[in-house]
Write an enzyme that holds these catalytic residues in place. Structure first.
Site, PDB file in Angstrom:
ATOM      1  N   SER A 192       0.834  -1.203   0.000  1.00 34.98           N
ATOM      2  CA  SER A 192       0.000   0.000   0.000  1.00 34.98           C
ATOM      3  C   SER A 192       0.869   1.255   0.000  1.00 34.98           C
ATOM      4  O   SER A 192       1.674   1.463  -0.917  1.00 34.98           O
ATOM      5  CB  SER A 192      -0.956  -0.052   1.198  1.00 34.98           C
ATOM      6  OG  SER A 192      -1.895   0.988   1.147  1.00 34.98           O
ATOM      7  N   ASP A 202      -9.066  -4.541  -6.044  1.00 31.72           N
ATOM      8  CA  ASP A 202      -8.457  -3.660  -5.043  1.00 31.72           C
ATOM      9  C   ASP A 202      -8.530  -2.203  -5.502  1.00 31.72           C
ATOM     10  O   ASP A 202      -8.105  -1.850  -6.599  1.00 31.72           O
ATOM     11  CB  ASP A 202      -7.008  -4.081  -4.841  1.00 31.72           C
ATOM     12  CG  ASP A 202      -6.325  -3.308  -3.725  1.00 31.72           C
ATOM     13  OD1 ASP A 202      -6.921  -2.359  -3.196  1.00 31.72           O
ATOM     14  OD2 ASP A 202      -5.179  -3.670  -3.398  1.00 31.72           O
TER      15      ASP A 202
END
Length: 542
Positions: A314, A366
Site C-alpha cells: 500500500s 483492489d
C-alpha cells in the site's frame, strides 16, 4: 435524491430514504394493532366493572388511532418506493404525508397519557385487561423514540477503514498466546520507536520466520512523511531486504492525502520526474536514514555478495518503488516488489523507467492500485451519470447490493441505467432543487462548461513497474461456501485506470487476503505466471 423541505428547511434526507425505516415502523404498528385487537376481543365480556366502559372506549379509540397511523405509514412507504433517485416527481406528496404523520403524534401522546391516568386512578377490572393497557402505554413509549429518530436521520452506510501494512504485518495474523517474542531481552539489532515489549517485532518474527540475528535495523518511528521500516538479511534468497510499512496511523493517512505532484531530483536520464508528494517525502526520509545513518552500508558489510530487494504494501509499496528509483544508481541490481501500490504515484516517464526493476502485485478489484486524483474525479463523474440515468428506485438498488454482497453473482444482471443512448451529464449539485433534477430540464442538458467535462488540474500519475494481476476465478459472496481460486497474469496499467465498485474493493487490499491469494497461485503451478512480461527487459523474481 434532493433533500426534503419541511418547516421551511431542507433536510439531509431524501423522500426515497423512508422505505426501510417506514417498513420497520409499519411492521411494529401492525403487530401492536393485532395484539390490542386480540386483547379487546378476548376480554370485552369482562369489562362489566368499575371503569370498564372507560377501558373499552380507550381500547376502541386506540385501535382506530393505530389504524390511521398504519394507513399513513403504508402510504409513506408506497410513495417512497416511487420514482428514481433523480426523479422525485412521483414522490411530491411525501411532505404532506409526513406532516400528517407528525400531527398524529399529538393525539397518540394525549391518548397514552389518558390511559396511564385512568389506570393510576385504580380501575376495578380483570387484572389481565389492566396489565394489557399498561403494556400498550409502555410499548407506545418505547416505540416513539426509535421511530422518531429513524425518520429524522438519513440512511447512512459505514465503510471499513483500509489499514495497509507490509506483508510482515498482516491483518488477522495475531500473535499466538504467550509468544516468546513479547518479553524483555537484549536486542541484536537497531531498534527505533515505541516497541519496548518487542510485541510488534514479535509479530514480524512470527510472520517472516527470520531469526533475531537476521535483522539489521528496525524502526517503528511514525510521523507524517516518516514511515516505519526494517532492514533484514534473507539468507535463503541471498538478499538485503528493506521493507516499508503501509498505512496504520493517522500520520500515515495524512501522508496518503498529500496527493499533489512534486518534481523529484533524481540522478538518472529520466525527464519529467513527477511523483506523489506525500509518498516521495516518505521515500526520501527512508533514503536519508539508509544512507546517512549507514544502515545500508552496515547490512552489506555483513553480506557483501547479497543484492538489494525493497518491498512494501500500500503506502509502503509506493515508498518502496520510489526508494528503489533513488537507489538505482548506487545499486543497479536493486529489485522492488510493490504489493497493492497506489496508482497515483509516478509520472509516465518514471513509470516506464521503473519497469526494468519493479514488479507490482494487485489482487482482484483492489481500489488502491486504481486510486489517484484523476481516477477519483472520473469515479465522481461516472457516479453522477449513473445516478442521473438510473431507472431503478433506491430501495431496489440497495436490495440488489445486499444480495450481491451476501451471495455474489453477476453485477450485469442488476441493470441500473436507462437503455437509451442519450446519456447526458448531470451538471447541478445532488442537493439542488427538484426542478433542476427533472429529466428534460435545461439544467440537465450537456454543457461544455460542465465541471464533469472540465480537464483535471492534476497531471495523470501511474502505478510502479510491471503489474501482476491476481484475478479470482468465478464470483463468490461473503457467506457462500465457494473457496476462491486465483490466476495470475501480466497486465497493462491501462487495466487499472478506473475505480471498480464491488464488495471486495476494500477487502482485496488487505495483506492477509493478498497473501492467501498468492499462496493459492503458487500452490497451483498451472495458474502461475509462465510467460515473460510484455515489453521491456525481463524482471528477475527473487
Amino acid at each position: 435524491m434532493p433533500g426534503m423541505v419541511l418547516f421551511g428547511r431542507r433536510w439531509a434526507i431524501a423522500s426515497d430514504d423512508l422505505v426501510f425505516p417506514g417498513f420497520l415502523e409499519l411492521f411494529l404498528r401492525v403487530l401492536w394493532w393485532i395484539g390490542i385487537l386480540t386483547l379487546y376481543l378476548t376480554y370485552r365480556g369482562k369489562l362489566n366493572c368499575a371503569g370498564g366502559a372507560l377501558l373499552s372506549s380507550y381500547l376502541i379509540v386506540l385501535l382506530v388511532l393505530l389504524a390511521v397511523i398504519i394507513c399513513t405509514m403504508l402510504a409513506i412507504v408506497c410513495v417512497s418506493m416511487k420514482g428514481t433517485i433523480c426523479n422525485p416527481g412521483p414522490r411530491k406528496s411525501m411532505s404532506k404525508l409526513l406532516y400528517i404523520r407528525l400531527m398524529l403524534f399529538l393525539p397518540e401522546m394525549v391518548w397514552a397519557c389518558l390511559g396511564a391516568s385512568w389506570i393510576a386512578d385504580g380501575v376495578q377490572c380483570d387484572r389481565a385487561v389492566v396489565n394489557g393497557v399498561i403494556a400498550t402505554v409502555v410499548v407506545r413509549t418505547q416505540i416513539w423514540c426509535p421511530v422518531t429518530l429513524q425518520q429524522a436521520s438519513p440512511f447512512s452506510i459505514s465503510s471499513r477503514t483500509v489499514s495497509g501494512i507490509t506483508g510482515s504485518q498482516r491483518r488477522g495474523s495475531a500473535i499466538p498466546r504467550g509468544p516468546p517474542s513479547c518479553r524483555s531481552r537484549t536486542t541484536e539489532y537497531d531498534l527505533v520507536g515505541g516497541d519496548q515489549l518487542n510485541c510488534h517485532f514479535g509479530s514480524i518474527l512470527q510472520t517472516t520466520g527470520l531469526q533475531y540475528g537476521d535483522f539489521v535495523h528496525v524502526s517503528f518511528h511514525d510521523k507524517v512523511y516518516e514511515l516505519p521500516f526494517l532492514v533484514a538479511l534473507d539468507h535463503r534468497k541471498e538478499a538485503v531486504v528493506v521493507a516499508v510499512r503501509g498505512t496504520m496511523s493517522l500520520q500515515d493517512i495524512l501522508t496518503d492525502l498529500s496527493a499533489e505532484s512534486e518534481t523529484l531530483d533524481l540522478e538518472c536520464e529520466v525527464k519529467d520526474c513527477l511523483a506523489h508528494k506525500g509518498i516521495s517525502q516518505a521515500a526520501r526520509y527512508v533514503y536519508r536514514r539508509l544512507i546517512n545513518d549507514g544502515i545500508l552500508s552496515q547490512a552489506f558489510s555483513l553480506a557483501p555478495e547479497y543484492r538489494l530487494v525493497i518491498v512494501g504494501h500500500s503506502l509502503g509499496a509506493g515508498a518502496a518503488a520510489l526508494l528503489s528509483i533513488m537507489l538505482r544508481k548506487s545499486h543497479p541490481e536493486v529489485r522492488c516488489y510493490a504489493f497493492s501500490p497506489p496508482r497515483g504515484l509516478l509520472s509516465k516517464s518514471l513509470y516506464e523507467y521503473s519497469k526494468n526493476f519493479t514488479v507490482s502485485i494487485v489482487l482482484g478489484k483492489d481500489v488502491i492500485p486504481r486510486l489517484s486524483v484523476t481516477t477519483f474525479e472520473d469515479l465522481k463523474k461516472r457516479i453522477l451519470r449513473v445516478i442521473a440515468h438510473c431507472n431503478k428506485p433506491k430501495y431496489k438498488i440497495l436490495l440488489y447490493g445486499c444480495w450481491y454482497e451476501l451471495f455474489g453473482g453477476d453485477p450485469d444482471n442488476f441493470p441500473t441505467e436507462l437503455d437509451g443512448g442519450d446519456h447526458r451529464d448531470l451538471t447541478q449539485p445532488l442537493l439542488g432543487e427538484q426542478s433542476l433534477l427533472t429529466h428534460g430540464s435545461p439544467a440537465y442538458s450537456f454543457s461544455s462548461d460542465s465541471p464533469l467535462e472540465s480537464p483535471s488540474k492534476y497531471p495523470p500519475l501511474y502505478p510502479p513497474g510491471r503489474i501482476i494481476h491476481l484475478e479470482e476465478e468465478g464470483t463468490s459472496g461473503r457467506f457462500s461456501c465457494y473457496t476462491a481460486q486465483y490466476t495470475a497474469k501480466w497486465s497493462h496499467e491501462s487495466e487499472f485506470n478506473k475505480i471498480l465498485i464491488g464488495p471486495k474493493m476494500l477487502t482485496d487490499h488487505m495483506p492477509d487476503i493478498l497473501m492467501r491469494a498468492l499462496d493459492s497461485v503458487v500452490a497451483n503451478r498451472a495458474a502461475c505466471v509462465s510467460c515473460p512480461a510484455p515489453g521491456g527487459a525481463p524482471v528477475d523474481m527473487v
